[in-house]
Motif scaffolding. Sequence first.
Motif, PDB file in Angstrom:
ATOM      1  N   SER A 210       0.833  -1.209   0.000  1.00 31.06           N
ATOM      2  CA  SER A 210       0.000   0.000   0.000  1.00 31.06           C
ATOM      3  C   SER A 210       0.864   1.253   0.000  1.00 31.06           C
ATOM      4  O   SER A 210       0.583   2.221  -0.724  1.00 31.06           O
ATOM      5  CB  SER A 210      -0.917   0.009   1.221  1.00 31.06           C
ATOM      6  N   LYS A 211       1.920   1.244   0.803  1.00 31.38           N
ATOM      7  CA  LYS A 211       2.788   2.414   0.868  1.00 31.38           C
ATOM      8  C   LYS A 211       3.504   2.639  -0.453  1.00 31.38           C
ATOM      9  O   LYS A 211       3.636   3.783  -0.911  1.00 31.38           O
ATOM     10  CB  LYS A 211       3.773   2.263   2.029  1.00 31.38           C
ATOM     11  N   THR A 212       3.967   1.565  -1.074  1.00 27.78           N
ATOM     12  CA  THR A 212       4.611   1.708  -2.379  1.00 27.78           C
ATOM     13  C   THR A 212       3.666   2.359  -3.382  1.00 27.78           C
ATOM     14  O   THR A 212       4.049   3.272  -4.124  1.00 27.78           O
ATOM     15  CB  THR A 212       5.060   0.334  -2.915  1.00 27.78           C
ATOM     16  N   LEU A 213       2.413   1.911  -3.394  1.00 26.27           N
ATOM     17  CA  LEU A 213       1.421   2.457  -4.317  1.00 26.27           C
ATOM     18  C   LEU A 213       1.159   3.934  -4.035  1.00 26.27           C
ATOM     19  O   LEU A 213       1.133   4.762  -4.956  1.00 26.27           O
ATOM     20  CB  LEU A 213       0.123   1.664  -4.202  1.00 26.27           C
ATOM     21  N   GLU A 214       0.973   4.278  -2.751  1.00 25.38           N
ATOM     22  CA  GLU A 214       0.683   5.666  -2.379  1.00 25.38           C
ATOM     23  C   GLU A 214       1.865   6.570  -2.720  1.00 25.38           C
ATOM     24  O   GLU A 214       1.691   7.669  -3.266  1.00 25.38           O
ATOM     25  CB  GLU A 214       0.379   5.762  -0.876  1.00 25.38           C
ATOM     26  N   TYR A 215       3.084   6.129  -2.387  1.00 28.41           N
ATOM     27  CA  TYR A 215       4.270   6.936  -2.664  1.00 28.41           C
ATOM     28  C   TYR A 215       4.432   7.167  -4.169  1.00 28.41           C
ATOM     29  O   TYR A 215       4.785   8.265  -4.610  1.00 28.41           O
ATOM     30  CB  TYR A 215       5.531   6.250  -2.135  1.00 28.41           C
ATOM     31  N   ALA A 216       4.196   6.117  -4.956  1.00 27.71           N
ATOM     32  CA  ALA A 216       4.363   6.233  -6.407  1.00 27.71           C
ATOM     33  C   ALA A 216       3.394   7.262  -6.985  1.00 27.71           C
ATOM     34  O   ALA A 216       3.770   8.075  -7.837  1.00 27.71           O
ATOM     35  CB  ALA A 216       4.151   4.874  -7.075  1.00 27.71           C
ATOM     36  N   PHE A 217       2.152   7.232  -6.513  1.00 29.00           N
ATOM     37  CA  PHE A 217       1.184   8.216  -7.007  1.00 29.00           C
ATOM     38  C   PHE A 217       1.589   9.616  -6.592  1.00 29.00           C
ATOM     39  O   PHE A 217       1.569  10.556  -7.404  1.00 29.00           O
ATOM     40  CB  PHE A 217      -0.225   7.901  -6.500  1.00 29.00           C
ATOM     41  N   ASP A 218       1.945   9.783  -5.320  1.00 33.27           N
ATOM     42  CA  ASP A 218       2.335  11.105  -4.837  1.00 33.27           C
ATOM     43  C   ASP A 218       3.529  11.645  -5.621  1.00 33.27           C
ATOM     44  O   ASP A 218       3.567  12.830  -5.976  1.00 33.27           O
ATOM     45  CB  ASP A 218       2.670  11.046  -3.341  1.00 33.27           C
ATOM     46  N   ASP A 219       4.503  10.798  -5.869  1.00 33.32           N
ATOM     47  CA  ASP A 219       5.673  11.229  -6.626  1.00 33.32           C
ATOM     48  C   ASP A 219       5.288  11.644  -8.043  1.00 33.32           C
ATOM     49  O   ASP A 219       5.853  12.587  -8.608  1.00 33.32           O
ATOM     50  CB  ASP A 219       6.722  10.116  -6.671  1.00 33.32           C
ATOM     51  N   TRP A 220       4.330  10.929  -8.626  1.00 32.68           N
ATOM     52  CA  TRP A 220       3.855  11.294  -9.964  1.00 32.68           C
ATOM     53  C   TRP A 220       3.246  12.695  -9.961  1.00 32.68           C
ATOM     54  O   TRP A 220       3.469  13.480 -10.888  1.00 32.68           O
ATOM     55  CB  TRP A 220       2.836  10.268 -10.446  1.00 32.68           C
ATOM     56  N   THR A 221       2.487  13.027  -8.907  1.00 34.42           N
ATOM     57  CA  THR A 221       1.880  14.367  -8.852  1.00 34.42           C
ATOM     58  C   THR A 221       2.956  15.439  -8.725  1.00 34.42           C
ATOM     59  O   THR A 221       2.830  16.520  -9.312  1.00 34.42           O
ATOM     60  CB  THR A 221       0.865  14.492  -7.702  1.00 34.42           C
ATOM     61  N   ILE A 222       4.008  15.149  -7.970  1.00 29.70           N
ATOM     62  CA  ILE A 222       5.115  16.096  -7.867  1.00 29.70           C
ATOM     63  C   ILE A 222       5.744  16.302  -9.242  1.00 29.70           C
ATOM     64  O   ILE A 222       6.058  17.436  -9.647  1.00 29.70           O
ATOM     65  CB  ILE A 222       6.181  15.593  -6.870  1.00 29.70           C
ATOM     66  N   ALA A 223       5.906  15.209  -9.988  1.00 32.77           N
ATOM     67  CA  ALA A 223       6.500  15.301 -11.314  1.00 32.77           C
ATOM     68  C   ALA A 223       5.658  16.157 -12.265  1.00 32.77           C
ATOM     69  O   ALA A 223       6.197  16.912 -13.075  1.00 32.77           O
ATOM     70  CB  ALA A 223       6.679  13.897 -11.897  1.00 32.77           C
ATOM     71  N   GLN A 224       4.324  16.033 -12.154  1.00 28.67           N
ATOM     72  CA  GLN A 224       3.457  16.841 -13.013  1.00 28.67           C
ATOM     73  C   GLN A 224       3.631  18.326 -12.744  1.00 28.67           C
ATOM     74  O   GLN A 224       3.700  19.146 -13.664  1.00 28.67           O
ATOM     75  CB  GLN A 224       1.982  16.442 -12.819  1.00 28.67           C
ATOM     76  N   MET A 225       3.711  18.693 -11.472  1.00 32.98           N
ATOM     77  CA  MET A 225       3.894  20.104 -11.113  1.00 32.98           C
ATOM     78  C   MET A 225       5.285  20.586 -11.520  1.00 32.98           C
ATOM     79  O   MET A 225       5.451  21.689 -12.046  1.00 32.98           O
ATOM     80  CB  MET A 225       3.666  20.297  -9.622  1.00 32.98           C
ATOM     81  N   ALA A 226       6.295  19.766 -11.276  1.00 37.45           N
ATOM     82  CA  ALA A 226       7.653  20.148 -11.658  1.00 37.45           C
ATOM     83  C   ALA A 226       7.768  20.353 -13.169  1.00 37.45           C
ATOM     84  O   ALA A 226       8.395  21.305 -13.634  1.00 37.45           O
ATOM     85  CB  ALA A 226       8.641  19.079 -11.188  1.00 37.45           C
ATOM     86  N   GLN A 227       7.144  19.462 -13.915  1.00 34.47           N
ATOM     87  CA  GLN A 227       7.155  19.596 -15.367  1.00 34.47           C
ATOM     88  C   GLN A 227       6.441  20.876 -15.802  1.00 34.47           C
ATOM     89  O   GLN A 227       6.903  21.597 -16.673  1.00 34.47           O
ATOM     90  CB  GLN A 227       6.497  18.379 -16.017  1.00 34.47           C
ATOM     91  N   GLY A 228       5.300  21.166 -15.151  1.00 35.04           N
ATOM     92  CA  GLY A 228       4.560  22.373 -15.479  1.00 35.04           C
ATOM     93  C   GLY A 228       5.344  23.642 -15.184  1.00 35.04           C
ATOM     94  O   GLY A 228       5.207  24.654 -15.871  1.00 35.04           O
ATOM     95  N   MET A 229       6.177  23.589 -14.144  1.00 40.24           N
ATOM     96  CA  MET A 229       6.988  24.745 -13.773  1.00 40.24           C
ATOM     97  C   MET A 229       8.263  24.839 -14.601  1.00 40.24           C
ATOM     98  O   MET A 229       9.021  25.797 -14.470  1.00 40.24           O
ATOM     99  CB  MET A 229       7.338  24.662 -12.281  1.00 40.24           C
ATOM    100  N   GLY A 230       8.514  23.834 -15.422  1.00 45.09           N
ATOM    101  CA  GLY A 230       9.695  23.848 -16.276  1.00 45.09           C
ATOM    102  C   GLY A 230      10.946  23.336 -15.600  1.00 45.09           C
ATOM    103  O   GLY A 230      12.052  23.713 -15.997  1.00 45.09           O
TER     104      GLY A 230
END
Length: 230
Positions: A210-230
């Motif tokens: 469960s933790k692996t799944l939650e962490y992976a999703f959270d990290d993906w959201t960080i990546a989306q914001m980082a990509q959006g910020m360039g």
Amino acid sequence: VKVAISTVSETNAIKNLDRDGHGWNFDKRRAEAREAWEQALSAIDVKAPEDVRKNFYTAMYHAMMAPNLAMDVNGQYRGPDYEVHNADGFTFYSTWSLWDVYRAQQPLMAFVQPPQRINDLVNSLLASQKYSPYGILPVWAYQGLETWCMIGYHAVAVIADAYMKGIRGYPLDQALQAMVATATYGPYGDLADYMRLGYVPIDREPGAASKTLEYAFDDWTIAQMAQGMG
């Protein structure tokens, strides 16, 4: 009976009472509360049979109960370091049931609440990270204090969701730094192994899958914001 609370002091509770509980006109207070809820719930207009409408708006009302205001009329609030801080330029909210709300309730709020409310929520998360003894965003905060309930670090998903919806009334660089600092705090939930291996090993941490799944999703959201910020 009139009641007021404060996470800071009895003196502040009395100030809250003097401001919010001024006078004894119960009917006037009731009308003001009804008007506020009518305005909030009118963000969505449902045309359906009465029982369906009642069911929908009751659920929407419940969805809007938290996060809730967690500061006094003078701007003071209790932070995760148990110290008293002052909200400068934003309204401080708490009661972050993040594991329960990051998937649906908080994304809904970003659609139906005024942008300023969402900016206040994000700024509240960032303020909590600033004063966290561990330098991380809230996991499950109640009245400003961390309870460590549930898993994941889903405040990052809430912030990323606001950013991706164009709601950006907070320091973006600070927000991204807070998100990364939270995702890389090794002692929390065996993040050290997760960062090293790409998963949480079951012999090191309960609820590893469960933790692996939650962490992976959270990290993906960080990546989306980082990509959006360039």
